[in-house]
Design an enzyme around this catalytic site. Structure first.
Site, mmCIF file in Angstrom:
data_model
loop_
_atom_site.group_PDB
_atom_site.id
_atom_site.type_symbol
_atom_site.label_atom_id
_atom_site.label_comp_id
_atom_site.label_asym_id
_atom_site.label_seq_id
_atom_site.Cartn_x
_atom_site.Cartn_y
_atom_site.Cartn_z
ATOM 1 N N HIS A 361 20.356 18.065 24.975
ATOM 2 C CA HIS A 361 21.065 18.873 23.980
ATOM 3 C C HIS A 361 22.514 18.439 23.827
ATOM 4 O O HIS A 361 23.106 18.617 22.759
ATOM 5 C CB HIS A 361 20.951 20.361 24.322
ATOM 6 N N ARG A 468 20.196 27.108 14.760
ATOM 7 C CA ARG A 468 20.029 27.430 16.177
ATOM 8 C C ARG A 468 20.844 28.682 16.497
ATOM 9 O O ARG A 468 22.065 28.646 16.479
ATOM 10 C CB ARG A 468 20.505 26.266 17.046
ATOM 11 N N ARG A 504 15.999 30.012 13.693
ATOM 12 C CA ARG A 504 15.112 30.008 14.856
ATOM 13 C C ARG A 504 15.524 31.125 15.807
ATOM 14 O O ARG A 504 16.703 31.292 16.112
ATOM 15 C CB ARG A 504 15.200 28.661 15.567
ATOM 16 N N GLU A 603 5.999 22.086 18.618
ATOM 17 C CA GLU A 603 6.614 21.277 19.665
ATOM 18 C C GLU A 603 5.777 21.242 20.936
ATOM 19 O O GLU A 603 6.000 20.393 21.802
ATOM 20 C CB GLU A 603 8.029 21.792 19.975
ATOM 21 N N ASN A 626 11.623 16.361 19.084
ATOM 22 C CA ASN A 626 12.232 16.114 20.396
ATOM 23 C C ASN A 626 11.350 16.647 21.521
ATOM 24 O O ASN A 626 10.935 15.908 22.417
ATOM 25 C CB ASN A 626 13.614 16.769 20.475
ATOM 26 N N ASP A 627 11.063 17.945 21.487
ATOM 27 C CA ASP A 627 10.214 18.521 22.529
ATOM 28 C C ASP A 627 8.773 18.041 22.411
ATOM 29 O O ASP A 627 8.097 17.858 23.423
ATOM 30 C CB ASP A 627 10.264 20.047 22.469
ATOM 31 N N ARG A 637 13.235 14.660 29.076
ATOM 32 C CA ARG A 637 14.190 13.929 28.253
ATOM 33 C C ARG A 637 15.602 13.963 28.819
ATOM 34 O O ARG A 637 16.466 13.213 28.368
ATOM 35 C CB ARG A 637 14.194 14.482 26.832
ATOM 36 N N CYS A 674 12.090 18.830 11.724
ATOM 37 C CA CYS A 674 13.492 19.149 12.020
ATOM 38 C C CYS A 674 14.000 18.470 13.284
ATOM 39 O O CYS A 674 15.125 18.703 13.703
ATOM 40 C CB CYS A 674 13.688 20.661 12.138
#
Length: 752
Positions: A361, A468, A504, A603, A626-627, A637, A674
């Site tokens: 992040h 977020r 989200r 995800e 990403n996830d 990650r 996204c």
């Protein structure tokens, strides 16, 4: 044995001079194993040999003068096999190399162990003895364990020494290699933030003003004693008098007649307060560690606890006085959102995180802010960075320490080129988001780091594809109230009055922790995070949904996105709670609310195989690459040890995305992407080829992605896709996309 190992490694780690560290190492190992000789050889990959760097038992004149080729002798054999070699009669072995200068004729027994860091042999550690015998299993296990623990310490020992001695007048620059976390190049001064003070991060340094260092130390001691008084008072009603006596012991240890006197002497000898504290605390703690009595051994823990508390107050005292440089390169063990917020945006030019990877992040936030970042750099102690002039190359993952002016000038030229490229992209920011053949795309932005940090003009986007909401939770010392959330969400929704804003719900856990809501798990990425947490705490979820619904009044551009969904039952429960919140707000305000669209983050791999059922329950979905990549490849990650295995261009990830797109199109189920893949030139081309047409990305990438899409045709991408899906590695995928861009004469105009 474990105590001896720990002490040897600590001694090597804290010694700032590499040669002294190695000399102490061989003597300590020789004594610990009661052998007659111990030596260490370090690898020189330019010269292709191992150099004898330290010995206790061989001819000391050979140190730094005897080199053994990678394919020569027993030392080379250990390096080639990458495993221990244990011989009773080493001098009779065919691989034995006679080196008269070393004077090892009297030794028969030989045990050599490689020192390996990230699959690379750094050196060889050996012990020898005159008697013809095979070293026993305990001795071999000791050396193997020591080699494994020393590897990370020695990996950057030479760079650590160079950094502590470096100055702008040096003729050479030190270079470190990390992972490219966010693109761009910057030149600035390192500013170190240490959220968790740790003796391991403290390197030994001298100070010019002993009186000033003493004043720092005395003030930290005063604060620490006051803390002990408060702790003792708070616990007085809960602990017996003999247990409370530990606080009196701590007071006594800090007095001049005990540890305090030793620390003052160290400061008088020229050490800075932090170094003096570290040297004394570790010295006394080790003495207790080596005692046979179990009770006395535990007093070593008390010493460390005491030292840690003084260190915390010592560093806090110093940090309050630090003046930020004009151009800040933020350096931390693990950069966090709160750290970013502590540095004014106009001064922050780059980020260096010793831990983390390209999709941590911290890296995501850096890309959102358009700030170069390098992740997972090294074990170089943090304080070696402080005040260093740095060049941060976020494209290559390189960091240059104290670069000379000629190098700075060259990188300044590259920075100017970046500015010119960005100007070219921005020249078309107001143009339609479409391909050469007229295919329309929705290009939205990822948002939510902080309202004052968002820089993209809403006119140039198609909305917010991912807002977020966790940032206002992270930045507070408590959960934000419903009204605080209403005001924040209202500002965001009002910025895009005619466009969708996908909010989200709270997504904490994993590598995003709340300072006031601790989650301690062995594997947080597979644990209590995202929707799992908020469904277990409906009081948090309901307040947030109510705030969103109230903020959406008379705007009606709110979309709600549910994170970390892995099961359809979670969707059902979330929708039920959203309906409950909607009923409560309607009843409270005596109005009829319009139902916002509800979506699910894709995800977790399990939900990909429940798409038909999912499409009947919610209005849309958004893929978080990403996830999803992390879970498909089983790679953390944020772990630099396995970061090279994490790649959204992995054929398995691309094939999963392609299959999902085909299924979503068949169901006519609205789908967007996204994740970070949507903001990369190669990624956007492949996603468009798969049929995706709605993307959300960091605002810093929007202009470049629009510029690129306006120069390709879907028919060309349709020919590229089968070639990519047939690839067997991420490297092959990137080569295929690179060839495509070269044929289109676009590669030279993209820096990514």
């Amino acid at each position: 044995m474990l105590g001896q190992l720990r002490r040897i490694v600590q001694d090597v780690a804290q010694e700032p001079v590499l040669q002294n560290a190695l000399a102490g190492l061989v003597t300590s190992v020789k004594q610990a194993l009661t052998t007659e000789c111990c030596s260490v050889y370090l690898a020189d990959y330019e010269q292709q040999h191992f150099m004898l760097m330290a010995t206790d038992g061989l001819n000391p004149d050979a140190i730094g003068n005897i080199a053994i080729g990678f394919s020569e002798g027993l030392i080379g054999w250990v390096g080639q096999r990458e495993e221990p070699i244990n011989l009773a009669k080493a001098h009779l072995h065919p691989r034995f190399k006679v080196t008269p200068e070393v004077s090892e004729d009297r030794f028969s027994a030989f045990l050599g162990c490689p020192i390996i860091h990230h699959r690379k042999v750094l050196g060889v550690l050996t012990i020898q003895q005159a008697a013809e015998r095979v070293f026993n299993e305990d001795e071999e296990s000791f050396l193997v364990t020591l080699g494994a623990q020393l590897a990370s310490v020695l990996a950057n020992a030479e760079m650590r020494q160079a950094a502590s001695e470096s100055s702008p007048s040096q003729t050479q620059s030190g270079q470190l290699k990390g992972l490219p976390g966010a693109p761009g190049i910057a030149i600035g001064e390192a500013f170190v933030l240490e959220p968790a003070n740790d003796f391991n991060a403290i390197s030994l340094k001298r100070a010019d003003d002993p009186e000033k260092e003493l004043a720092h130390f005395y003030r930290a001691v005063k604060i620490t004693k006051a803390e002990f008084n408060r702790l003792a008072e708070r616990m007085s009603g809960h602990l017996p008098a003999d247990a409370l006596a530990i606080f009196d012991v701590y007071h006594q240890l800090l007095d001049a007649a005990s540890l305090g006197n030793e620390i003052e002497l160290q400061i008088a000898e020229g050490w800075c307060a932090k170094s003096a504290l570290k040297r004394v605390v570790e010295k006394f703690a080790r003495q207790f560690d080596d005692m046979d009595d179990a009770y006395l051994r535990e007093r070593g823990t008390d010493i460390r606890d005491l030292g840690q508390r003084v260190l915390n107050n010592l560093l806090d005292t110093e940090q309050r006085k630090i003046k930020l440089p004009e151009k800040v390169v933020l350096v931390a063990d693990n950069v966090t959102a709160t750290m970013l917020a502590e540095v004014p945006r106009e001064q922050l030019v780059a980020i260096v995180s010793l831990k983390g990877s390209v999709n941590s992040h911290a890296a995501i936030m850096a890309r959102a802010l358009g700030i170069p970042a390098v992740m997972g750099v090294s074990e170089l102690p943090l304080l070696h960075w402080q005040g260093q002039r740095l060049i941060v190359d976020g494209y290559q993952g390189h960091i240059l320490l104290s670069p000379v002016e000629a190098i700075c000038a060259e990188y300044q030229r590259l920075i100017s080129e970046d500015v010119a490229l960005n100007a070219r992209y921005l020249a078309e920011i107001a143009q339609p988001s479409q391909s050469l053949c007229g295919k329309q795309f929705n290009l939205m932005v990822n948002s939510g780091l902080a309202i004052e940090l968002e820089t993209t003009n809403p006119v140039y986007t198609d909305g917010v594809g991912l807002y977020r909401t966790e940032f206002p939770f992270i930045m507070r010392s408590r959960f934000p109230t419903e009204q605080e959330q209403v005001e924040l969400y209202r500002k965001v929704l009002e910025n895009y009055p005619t466009k969708p804003v996908v909010m989200r719900t709270l997504d904490v856990g994993g590598d995003k922790a709340l300072p006031y809501f601790s989650i301690d798990e062995e594997n947080p990425f597979l644990g209590w995070r995202g929707i799992r947490l908020t469904l277990d705490h409906p009081e948090i979820f309901l307040v947030q949904i109510r705030a969103m619904l109230k903020a959406n009044l008379a705007l009606d551009n709110l979309h709600i996105l549910l994170p970390m969904i892995s099961d359809l039952a979670e969707v059902d429960e979330s929708v039920r709670l959203i309906r409950q919140a909607s009923f409560e707000v309607s009843d409270e305000l005596a109005i009829e609310l319009l139902k916002p669209k509800i979506g699910v983050m894709i995800e977790v791999p399990s939900i990909m195989y429940q798409l038909p059922e999912l499409a009947r329950k919610v209005d849309f979905c958004s893929i978080g690459t990403n996830d999803l990549t992390q879970y498909l490849l089983a790679v953390d990650r944020n772990n630099p040890r396995v970061a090279s295995l994490y790649d959204a261009m992995h054929p398995a990830v691309l094939r999963a995305l392609h299959q999902f797109s085909l299924q979503a199109q068949g169901l006519q189920f609205p789908t967007s992407v996204c994740g970070e893949l949507a903001g990369e030139p190669a990624g956007i081309l492949l996603l468009a080829a798969m049929g995706y047409n709605s993307f959300s990305m960091n605002s810093s990438n929007l202009a470049k992605i629009k510029w690129l899409l306006r120069r390709v045709e879907l028919s060309e991408l349709a020919l590229l896709l089968p070639q990519v899906l047939a690839c067997q590695s991420a490297k092959q995928v990137r080569l295929q996309v690179q060839r495509f861009l070269e044929q289109k004469q676009l590669l030279s105009q993209l820096r990514a």
